[in-house]
Design an enzyme around this catalytic site. Structure first.
Site, short mmCIF file in Angstrom:
data_model
loop_
_atom_site.label_atom_id
_atom_site.label_comp_id
_atom_site.label_asym_id
_atom_site.label_seq_id
_atom_site.Cartn_x
_atom_site.Cartn_y
_atom_site.Cartn_z
N ASP A 135 28.40 60.72 33.69
CA ASP A 135 27.73 60.47 32.40
C ASP A 135 26.50 61.35 32.18
O ASP A 135 25.91 61.89 33.12
CB ASP A 135 27.36 58.99 32.26
CG ASP A 135 26.52 58.46 33.44
OD1 ASP A 135 26.68 58.97 34.57
OD2 ASP A 135 25.71 57.54 33.22
N GLU A 187 26.58 55.95 35.44
CA GLU A 187 25.61 55.72 36.53
C GLU A 187 24.22 55.47 35.97
O GLU A 187 23.42 54.77 36.58
CB GLU A 187 25.59 56.94 37.48
CG GLU A 187 24.78 56.72 38.75
CD GLU A 187 23.29 56.89 38.56
OE1 GLU A 187 22.51 56.18 39.23
OE2 GLU A 187 22.87 57.72 37.73
N GLU A 188 23.94 56.06 34.80
CA GLU A 188 22.57 56.06 34.27
C GLU A 188 22.16 54.76 33.60
O GLU A 188 21.00 54.59 33.26
CB GLU A 188 22.38 57.20 33.26
CG GLU A 188 22.65 58.59 33.80
CD GLU A 188 21.50 59.14 34.65
OE1 GLU A 188 20.54 58.40 34.89
OE2 GLU A 188 21.61 60.29 35.08
N HIS A 216 16.38 64.88 34.61
CA HIS A 216 16.08 64.15 33.37
C HIS A 216 15.09 64.93 32.48
O HIS A 216 14.49 64.36 31.58
CB HIS A 216 15.56 62.73 33.63
CG HIS A 216 16.58 61.84 34.29
ND1 HIS A 216 16.55 60.47 34.21
CD2 HIS A 216 17.68 62.13 35.02
CE1 HIS A 216 17.58 59.96 34.89
NE2 HIS A 216 18.27 60.96 35.40
NI NI Z 1 21.80 61.32 38.54
#
Ligand code: NI
Length: 394
Positions: free
Chosen positions: A84, A142-143, A367
């Site tokens: 993702d 996962e996020e 990020h």
């Molecule tokens: Ni990651």
């Protein structure tokens, strides 16, 4: 593994290198958010289907599993990659930058998926050499809590699995290094929401209000005591207030303030004790000043705790394939990872593949809107997976 197969692995890993970079770029250009990875999952499925020898399934709406059953009986190894992207507007200008406005592969999950596709392509050609089974998990979300890993586990993907491994490309360490940690590696990331409820009014008449701003500020300050004064200094704990929302203008005392933040820990007992300590502080401070409160605490993923035996094999793999200078025995960090959901079902270990490159200016953190990786790291990840597979199974 026979000497022939060893040679094959090396040649096949070299052969697949260009594919892996191409897949990573395609995924990077077409990112999708957590739980919405429909095109990504279809791309993975179609690519796997083109390899042959794999049994494919869709455990959840946007995840994909491939099974490679070897010709001889043996253990079952699962390898996991997440897929993702994040709600970030990409600021990179290379030709395969995101075409999806406001969505970006800013954590490297595009690379994880590409590396696992490359691993599956090579191993699908070596089925006759494999004892047991390799299961490839292409995991969604996962996020975003509650995370895709837990959903896949619920769907039964771990049934019969003997051990599980996974990796994260990691830009803080240089390309060429592989990061290994024994025991605790990543923390449990919990979240909290606090509302401090006072009484609003005119800023010139504070005595007629219950000032939620001043009281919330005391709450923030006092929460710092949990780590600095109430916790054994040798235990690892983070309590961070990350949002302080209140007020509309200069002459109005607001009726309430919202506080949000995160708690990070490894130890289960300490983790369990923190919400109670926090609420005691919130309750004490608010009641001392005539205010009231709401307190909500949500447990996030479990911590990533690496199994000693599995980690040892990963460490040996690094030493044998890349040499001593590649090994980076890392301290744990307070980030979170839902890979831990798979570790509840079988011994497992997570490792980092260095993806930074100071000389090339690849230094942006995960990020970040300009995050990227040194693509030469992808080959290192594929080789780690391939060689570790044979060490675990044969
Ligand atoms: Ni990651």
């Amino acid at each position: 593994m026979s000497a022939d197969a060893m040679l094959n692995v090396k040649d096949l890993a070299d052969e697949v290198k260009e594919d892996v970079i191409r897949w990573r770029r395609h995924l990077h250009e077409n990112p999708e958010l957590s739980f919405q990875e429909e095109k990504t999952a279809q791309f993975i499925y179609d690519t796997l289907a083109s390899f042959g020898n794999l049994e494919l399934s869709r455990p959840t709406k946007t995840s994909v599993m491939a099974r490679l059953i070897g010709n001889q009986p043996g253990k079952v190894l699962a390898i996991r990659a997440d897929m993702d992207a994040l709600p970030i507007q990409e600021e990179n200008t290379f030709e395969f930058a995101s075409k999806n406005p406001g969505v970006m592969h800013a954590c490297g999950h595009d690379g994880h998926t590409a590396m696992l596709l490359g691993t599956a392509k090579v191993l699908s050609q070596l089925a006759s050499e494999i004892k047991g089974e390799v299961r490839f998990f292409f995991q969604h979300a996962e996020e975003l809590f509650p995370g895709g890993a837990e959903e896949m586990v619920q769907a039964g993907v771990m049934d019969g699995v003997d051990l599980v491994i996974g990796t994260h490309l990691w830009s803080p360490i240089e390309k060429g290094k592989v990061g290994i940690s024994y025991g605790p590696m990543m923390a449990a990331p919990d979240t909290f929401h606090i509302t401090v409820k006072g009484k609003g009014g005119h800023a010139a008449l504070p005595h007629d209000t219950i000032d939620s701003i001043a009281i919330a500020a005391q709450v923030v300050t006092n929460l710092q005591h949990i780590v600095s004064r109430n916790t054994d200094p040798l235990d690892n704990l983070v309590v961070s207030v990350t949002q302080f929302i209140g007020g509309t203008t200069h002459n109005v005392i607001p009726g309430s303030v919202e506080l949000c933040g995160t708690v990070r820990s490894f130890d289960a007992k300490l983790r369990e004790a923190v919400p109670g300590k926090m609420e005691q502080i919130v309750k004490g401070i608010t009641s001392a000043h005539g205010a009231s409160y709401d307190f909500k605490y949500v447990n996030g993923y479990r911590p990533v705790i690496n199994d000693e035996q599995v980690t040892k094999v990963l460490e040996e793999t690094v030493l044998e394939v890349f040499g001593e200078e590649a090994l980076d025995l890392m301290r744990p960090n307070m980030g979170g990872e839902d890979f831990s959901a798979f570790q509840q079902k079988a011994p497992g270990a997570f490792f980092y593949v260095g993806a930074g490159n100071r000389e090339m200016g690849i230094t942006y953190p995960h990020h970040h809107a300009r995050f990227t990786i040194d693509e030469d790291a992808l080959e290192i990840g594929v080789k780690m997976f391939l060689h570790a597979t044979f060490k675990f199974l044969n």
